[in-house]
Design a protein around this motif. Structure first.
Motif, mmCIF file in Angstrom:
data_model
loop_
_atom_site.group_PDB
_atom_site.id
_atom_site.type_symbol
_atom_site.label_atom_id
_atom_site.label_comp_id
_atom_site.label_asym_id
_atom_site.label_seq_id
_atom_site.Cartn_x
_atom_site.Cartn_y
_atom_site.Cartn_z
ATOM 1 N N MET A 179 36.724 37.935 42.806
ATOM 2 C CA MET A 179 35.748 37.581 43.841
ATOM 3 C C MET A 179 34.959 38.790 44.288
ATOM 4 O O MET A 179 34.825 39.092 45.459
ATOM 5 C CB MET A 179 36.459 36.974 45.041
ATOM 6 N N LEU B 203 45.880 39.852 47.088
ATOM 7 C CA LEU B 203 44.468 39.601 47.376
ATOM 8 C C LEU B 203 43.767 40.866 47.854
ATOM 9 O O LEU B 203 44.329 41.652 48.618
ATOM 10 C CB LEU B 203 44.326 38.526 48.455
ATOM 11 N N ARG B 204 42.513 41.034 47.396
ATOM 12 C CA ARG B 204 41.683 42.093 47.952
ATOM 13 C C ARG B 204 41.169 41.663 49.311
ATOM 14 O O ARG B 204 41.195 40.480 49.655
ATOM 15 C CB ARG B 204 40.506 42.399 47.019
ATOM 16 N N ASP C 250 38.138 41.429 50.369
ATOM 17 C CA ASP C 250 37.016 40.488 50.299
ATOM 18 C C ASP C 250 37.505 39.080 49.965
ATOM 19 O O ASP C 250 36.927 38.090 50.428
ATOM 20 C CB ASP C 250 35.966 40.963 49.285
ATOM 21 N N ASP C 251 38.585 38.972 49.181
ATOM 22 C CA ASP C 251 39.151 37.654 48.906
ATOM 23 C C ASP C 251 39.683 37.018 50.188
ATOM 24 O O ASP C 251 39.486 35.820 50.431
ATOM 25 C CB ASP C 251 40.288 37.768 47.890
ATOM 26 N N ARG D 147 36.819 35.806 52.361
ATOM 27 C CA ARG D 147 36.210 34.586 51.818
ATOM 28 C C ARG D 147 37.084 33.359 52.086
ATOM 29 O O ARG D 147 36.596 32.291 52.460
ATOM 30 C CB ARG D 147 35.970 34.742 50.316
#
Length: 452
Positions: A1, A43-44, A46-47, A50
């Motif tokens: 993502m 998860l990063r 940004d993930d 989102r």
């Protein structure tokens, strides 16, 4: 993502909880915690941001990560042997932490936390106590005197560019130390502000990725979508031939520098245009673990209600290549003070604090009229917005209006929403469209019921 500056996805398209895809139920913090913990650890940032935008259930569940994945004491331990003791001192004087440290804290990137921290504080008393703590308890020493940074690209100043030119900021004092073996040094940059630390922070930064601050109990990122999803930063100063170090610094930290929002997008969707508050729908707020912290006497709304405006500058060609760089952005903010306010608040023209000036003046006049005739300051009674003399002592019966501000703010937002729905640009237009409706001063409760 991974993010892309040209095609940001910032709209919050919520699923209803009944139609929630089955796989999302694995993110149930209470029922599926082992799976939740494992998935979220992969998860990063940004993930995570989102996913928070997909449905209210995920937004609530992923907010629980703040308790486990963002450990402020662990991050501060690079700089202070006893983070709780430092944070109690931070709370006592309402200091704000910024710089690379704050940006890296939000991204959960321990490798980027680095060795430089910026602390904003107000007044000599706060500075003396911080200096004593750093030297006597935290193992720091005064850094050998050297010329202050002459440009905004110095890594220790990360995004703060008004040190030598802003008359509201006193000279920086720098300290070096080796409190932990992982780093060769730690430097704390102390910005002693003449006005509120939040105002100096808002007016002094030069790009949006640096717009992150950490108070004693909460951390605030003012542009999380563009900073951590799109991996972009927008310039708050005009880019010129001398901008090379600033651009390199942003690139080295993983941000692509933008000047304008793409024509296909609306700046308002990013919080990159118009009037804003430190805490609004664009801001990412992380509550911090406050165990063993002596709390601040100042309520949170002193910071969260602070206003600033993102102004788009439309002029100028790029000096080196003659390419039109379009409109860069800059912040504007002033400071609100009143005889009936304990604290000072960043404010903008035609914003909340501007609109309640009349109510504050009336409140101040009432407080002055409580005084015996011989003790009333005549000039202040005639002009309540004047600065109160230092020798003026408020009596015990003096009533401040700060505690009223959150309620007033909610009513003010309701009025703005009603005006927007009616297509009225000014209050007088709005009242005319109400066809003679008797709208009392919006500080009263009656108007709130009219909007329901």
């Amino acid at each position: 993502m991974s993010g892309d500056c040209s095609h940001p996805a910032h709209a919050e398209h919520y699923y209803s909880n009944e139609k929630l895809p089955g796989i999302f139920k694995l993110f149930d913090f209470d029922a599926m915690y082992p799976i939740f913990d494992r998935l979220t650890s992969l998860l990063r940032i940004d993930d995570i941001l989102r996913l928070r935008r997909t449905c209210s259930t995920l937004k609530t569940s992923l907010s629980r990560l703040h308790d486990t994945k963002w450990n402020i004491n662990k991050s501060l331990r690079r700089f202070f042997n006893d983070p709780q003791e430092f944070r109690s001192l931070q709370a006592k004087h309402d200091m704000l932490i910024s710089g690379v440290f704050a940006a890296a804290f939000f991204s959960r990137d321990d490798n980027q936390i680095g060795s430089d921290m910026i602390i904003f504080l107000h007044g000599e008393t706060a500075f003396r106590e911080l200096k004593s703590y750093l030297i006597n308890k935290a193992g720091y020493q005064i850094e050998p005197k050297r010329q202050p940074p002459q440009d905004i690209s110095k890594p220790e100043m990360f995004g703060f560019g008004e040190v030598s030119s802003d008359s509201e900021v006193q000279p920086l004092v720098k300290y070096e130390s080796c409190p932990t073996p992982e780093l060769s040094y730690c430097r704390v940059m102390v910005v002693i502000t003449r006005r509120s630390p939040s105002l100096t922070f808002l007016n002094g930064n030069v790009h949006t990725a640096a717009m992150n601050i950490i108070a004693w109990n909460k951390a605030y990122s003012l542009f999380p979508a563009v900073t951590y999803i799109d991996k972009c930063t927008y310039s708050l100063v005009y880019l010129s031939q001398g901008s090379d170090q600033l651009l390199k610094q942003c690139a080295s930290l993983g941000w692509k520098t933008q000047v304008e929002v793409w024509p296909e997008e609306k700046a308002g969707n990013f919080g990159l245009k118009g009037k804003r508050h430190v805490v609004d729908r664009y801001t990412w707020v992380i509550p911090l673990d406050c165990s063993d912290i002596q709390p601040s006497k100042s309520p949170d709304f002193v910071l969260s209600l602070g206003e600033f405006e993102v102004v788009v500058e439309e002029d100028g060609d790029f000096m080196f290549t003659n390419i039109d760089m379009g409109g860069y952005k800059r912040f504007t903010s002033d400071e609100m003070s009143s005889p009936v306010l304990r604290y000072r608040y960043p404010m903008v023209e035609a914003g909340f604090f501007h609109d309640i000036q009349r109510q504050l003046d009336q409140h101040a006049a009432i407080e002055f009229l409580k005084l015996p005739i011989g003790e009333r300051p005549r000039k202040l009674l005639q002009h309540p917005k004047m600065k109160i003399p230092k020798d003026f002592k408020r009596p015990k019966t003096w009533r401040y209006a700060d505690e009223d501000l959150p309620g007033w703010f909610e009513r003010w937002k309701q009025r703005k929403d009603a005006m927007r729905a009616a297509g009225a640009e000014t209050l007088s237009d709005f009242l005319e469209e109400r066809q003679g409706a008797q709208l009392r001063p919006w500080g009263s409760k009656s108007e709130m019921h009219m909007h329901k």
